[in-house]
Design an enzyme around this catalytic site. Structure first.
Site, PDB file in Angstrom:
ATOM      1  N   TYR A  24       3.897   6.473   3.766  1.00  0.00           N
ATOM      2  CA  TYR A  24       3.700   5.323   2.893  1.00  0.00           C
ATOM      3  C   TYR A  24       2.447   5.518   2.040  1.00  0.00           C
ATOM      4  O   TYR A  24       2.438   5.227   0.834  1.00  0.00           O
ATOM      5  CB  TYR A  24       3.587   4.039   3.709  1.00  0.00           C
ATOM      6  CG  TYR A  24       3.352   2.814   2.841  1.00  0.00           C
ATOM      7  CD1 TYR A  24       4.371   2.304   2.050  1.00  0.00           C
ATOM      8  CD2 TYR A  24       2.107   2.194   2.810  1.00  0.00           C
ATOM      9  CE1 TYR A  24       4.164   1.198   1.233  1.00  0.00           C
ATOM     10  CE2 TYR A  24       1.885   1.092   2.004  1.00  0.00           C
ATOM     11  CZ  TYR A  24       2.913   0.592   1.217  1.00  0.00           C
ATOM     12  OH  TYR A  24       2.694  -0.496   0.406  1.00  0.00           O
ATOM     13  N   PRO A  77      -8.484  -0.715  -4.041  1.00  0.00           N
ATOM     14  CA  PRO A  77      -7.664  -1.568  -3.175  1.00  0.00           C
ATOM     15  C   PRO A  77      -6.461  -0.793  -2.651  1.00  0.00           C
ATOM     16  O   PRO A  77      -5.723  -0.191  -3.435  1.00  0.00           O
ATOM     17  CB  PRO A  77      -7.227  -2.698  -4.116  1.00  0.00           C
ATOM     18  CG  PRO A  77      -7.253  -2.087  -5.489  1.00  0.00           C
ATOM     19  CD  PRO A  77      -8.384  -1.106  -5.458  1.00  0.00           C
ATOM     20  N   VAL A  78      -6.281  -0.804  -1.348  1.00  0.00           N
ATOM     21  CA  VAL A  78      -5.151  -0.114  -0.719  1.00  0.00           C
ATOM     22  C   VAL A  78      -4.491  -1.079   0.246  1.00  0.00           C
ATOM     23  O   VAL A  78      -5.122  -1.546   1.200  1.00  0.00           O
ATOM     24  CB  VAL A  78      -5.605   1.156   0.029  1.00  0.00           C
ATOM     25  CG1 VAL A  78      -4.404   1.831   0.691  1.00  0.00           C
ATOM     26  CG2 VAL A  78      -6.298   2.124  -0.923  1.00  0.00           C
ATOM     27  N   GLY A  79      -3.226  -1.389   0.017  1.00  0.00           N
ATOM     28  CA  GLY A  79      -2.497  -2.296   0.887  1.00  0.00           C
ATOM     29  C   GLY A  79      -2.347  -1.730   2.294  1.00  0.00           C
ATOM     30  O   GLY A  79      -2.255  -0.518   2.490  1.00  0.00           O
ATOM     31  N   SER A 106      -7.588  -5.447  -0.970  1.00  0.00           N
ATOM     32  CA  SER A 106      -6.253  -5.626  -1.541  1.00  0.00           C
ATOM     33  C   SER A 106      -5.696  -7.011  -1.236  1.00  0.00           C
ATOM     34  O   SER A 106      -5.995  -7.607  -0.193  1.00  0.00           O
ATOM     35  CB  SER A 106      -5.305  -4.568  -0.969  1.00  0.00           C
ATOM     36  OG  SER A 106      -3.958  -4.837  -1.313  1.00  0.00           O
ATOM     37  N   ARG A 164      10.274   4.261  -4.122  1.00  0.00           N
ATOM     38  CA  ARG A 164       9.547   5.206  -3.275  1.00  0.00           C
ATOM     39  C   ARG A 164      10.493   5.694  -2.176  1.00  0.00           C
ATOM     40  O   ARG A 164      10.616   5.084  -1.113  1.00  0.00           O
ATOM     41  CB  ARG A 164       8.296   4.543  -2.708  1.00  0.00           C
ATOM     42  CG  ARG A 164       7.375   4.032  -3.817  1.00  0.00           C
ATOM     43  CD  ARG A 164       6.242   3.185  -3.299  1.00  0.00           C
ATOM     44  NE  ARG A 164       5.558   2.496  -4.402  1.00  0.00           N
ATOM     45  CZ  ARG A 164       4.650   1.553  -4.246  1.00  0.00           C
ATOM     46  NH1 ARG A 164       4.310   1.162  -3.026  1.00  0.00           N
ATOM     47  NH2 ARG A 164       4.094   0.987  -5.297  1.00  0.00           N
ATOM     48  N   HIS A 275      -1.271   3.931 -10.790  1.00  0.00           N
ATOM     49  CA  HIS A 275      -1.024   3.445  -9.424  1.00  0.00           C
ATOM     50  C   HIS A 275      -0.840   4.607  -8.451  1.00  0.00           C
ATOM     51  O   HIS A 275      -0.039   4.553  -7.512  1.00  0.00           O
ATOM     52  CB  HIS A 275       0.201   2.527  -9.393  1.00  0.00           C
ATOM     53  CG  HIS A 275       0.078   1.392  -8.415  1.00  0.00           C
ATOM     54  ND1 HIS A 275      -0.284   0.128  -8.802  1.00  0.00           N
ATOM     55  CD2 HIS A 275       0.273   1.323  -7.074  1.00  0.00           C
ATOM     56  CE1 HIS A 275      -0.306  -0.668  -7.748  1.00  0.00           C
ATOM     57  NE2 HIS A 275       0.018   0.040  -6.684  1.00  0.00           N
ATOM     58  N   ARG A 278       2.700   5.938  -7.901  1.00  0.00           N
ATOM     59  CA  ARG A 278       3.580   5.174  -7.025  1.00  0.00           C
ATOM     60  C   ARG A 278       4.493   4.215  -7.786  1.00  0.00           C
ATOM     61  O   ARG A 278       5.261   3.482  -7.166  1.00  0.00           O
ATOM     62  CB  ARG A 278       2.738   4.388  -6.016  1.00  0.00           C
ATOM     63  CG  ARG A 278       1.991   5.281  -5.055  1.00  0.00           C
ATOM     64  CD  ARG A 278       0.951   4.520  -4.251  1.00  0.00           C
ATOM     65  NE  ARG A 278       1.524   3.556  -3.331  1.00  0.00           N
ATOM     66  CZ  ARG A 278       2.031   3.856  -2.136  1.00  0.00           C
ATOM     67  NH1 ARG A 278       2.065   5.113  -1.731  1.00  0.00           N
ATOM     68  NH2 ARG A 278       2.492   2.919  -1.337  1.00  0.00           N
ATOM     69  N   SER A 307      -6.541   7.654  -9.422  1.00  0.00           N
ATOM     70  CA  SER A 307      -5.344   8.492  -9.312  1.00  0.00           C
ATOM     71  C   SER A 307      -5.681   9.981  -9.408  1.00  0.00           C
ATOM     72  O   SER A 307      -6.026  10.487 -10.482  1.00  0.00           O
ATOM     73  CB  SER A 307      -4.281   8.125 -10.356  1.00  0.00           C
ATOM     74  OG  SER A 307      -3.918   6.758 -10.269  1.00  0.00           O
TER      75      SER A 307
END
Length: 381
Positions: A24, A77-79, A106, A164, A275, A278, A307
């Site tokens: 992921y 920010p990273v979920g 995030s 994805r 992104h 992604r 990125s």
């Protein structure tokens, strides 16, 4: 393979994490061409070596949105960061604060705003999407303001979710996904103990706080998919600009005209970003998009970029291409998954050392002296 500290942490994270979580974080959209180009294009930029320039005095400090940063780096920010280490957002925020750089929480974090903000001794940033549920957006903004958040990072490149495909193969989504995730957790006992058992609750803290009930991983993709808003336009951000008194940054800019529109809107900054590869596969890498955007709006707002950044050398390259500061995402997530807060601290220390070497050997005594003259050639020339 491009060798860096991030590469080592990536390999260690892959061994430690259940596959659904590793892929992921590691994966991109469609065939992942843009994901690869982000790294390859940036690494392919040649720095211009200069010698005998008396580099005894050197500073990495920079000013951004009335903050002093020890170096021109912030954590992106990273979920679901809290799924990669126990209460991962708190650990990453502490590492960033100890280094004197910003941490960006995030929207879809595991740890809510109210848990992360009191854990650090400097203000944090907060990232928000434009969602159909405007009530959630207002609630999140109010809570961020109450927690002392200084800078709002508004992500605008997700009006629809990117495809994805790795997620369906890994168990993040697809047939029997919950059972596959349980099995993967059982076969990765270190993660299962540290995060699976001791890192609870495993819900989306900011969303749960608004809904009044837990929103777990099983609801994550569905909730986001139902709340993406393809009707988004600049006018939908106007009430937020009026509401938010601090700096507002628009994340997800790849075209000079969109950058000019951000200036007209009154944004304080933009993030040149695809992104992390992604969303839309086949778009320009951030390194290729950045110079034209810098030519269009440099000096009218702050330019950030993300990125593909995997080392301190990459930070110097992005600054030379026109960025004022960079955001790192996957790089810190790999380190966090491997060794928690200590891993992120170590990674940031390595970034700093790599930046210092690059600055000494390109003759740049300060961040402002890192320019396109620091490069042998511009990318694509």
């Amino acid at each position: 393979m491009i060798i860096s500290a991030s590469t080592d942490y990536r390999a260690a994270a892959q061994r430690k994490l259940p596959p659904f979580l590793f892929h992921y974080a590691d994966g991109g959209a469609y065939a992942e061409h843009t994901l690869r180009h982000n790294v390859q294009d940036l690494a392919g930029i040649a720095l211009r070596q200069r010698v005998l320039k008396n580099m005894s005095e050197l500073s990495l400090e920079t000013q951004l949105f009335n903050e002093t940063l020890s170096m021109p780096v912030a954590l992106a920010p990273v979920g679901l960061t809290g799924m990669y280490a126990r209460r991962g957002e708190v650990q990453a925020a502490r590492a960033a604060a100890a280094k004197g750089i910003p941490f960006t929480l995030s929207t879809v974090s595991v740890c809510p705003i109210e848990e992360v903000a009191p854990a650090i001794d400097r203000p944090m940033w907060f990232q928000l999407y434009v969602l159909k549920d405007r009530g959630f957006m207002r609630n999140a903004l109010e809570r961020a303001k109450a927690a002392g958040v200084t800078t709002l990072v508004f992500t605008v490149d997700m009006p629809v979710p990117g495809a994805r495909y790795r997620d369906a193969h890994s168990g993040m989504s697809g047939p029997n996904a919950p059972l596959r995730r349980v099995w993967q957790a059982m076969t990765h006992p270190q993660w299962a103990m540290d995060v699976g058992l001791l890192g609870k609750p495993h819900d989306l803290g900011n969303i749960s706080a608004y809904r009044g009930s837990p929103t777990g991983l099983a609801d994550y993709i569905g909730w986001l998919g139902a709340n993406f808003d393809p009707s988004i336009s600049w006018k939908d951000l106007e009430w937020i600009r009026d509401f938010w008194e601090g700096p507002m940054v628009i994340k997800g800019i790849l075209d000079p005209q969109d950058a000019k529109d951000a200036v007209k809107f009154g944004a304080d900054g933009i993030v040149v970003s695809n992104h992390g590869g992604r969303q839309l596969d086949g778009v320009l890498s951030s390194a290729r998009a950045l110079p034209a955007i810098a030519d269009a709006v440099k000096g009218e707002l702050k330019i950030l970029a993300d990125s593909g950044i995997r080392s301190g050398l990459d930070v110097v390259r992005m600054i030379a291409l026109g960025a004022d500061t960079v955001l790192i995402g996957r790089a810190f997530l790999y380190a966090l998954a491997t060794a928690g807060e200590a891993g992120v601290k170590n990674l940031l220390d390595l970034f700093e050392k790599e930046m210092r070497v690059a600055m000494v050997l390109t003759g740049a005594k300060s961040i402002s002296e890192i320019t396109r003259d620091s490069l042998v050639r511009e990318l694509g020339a």
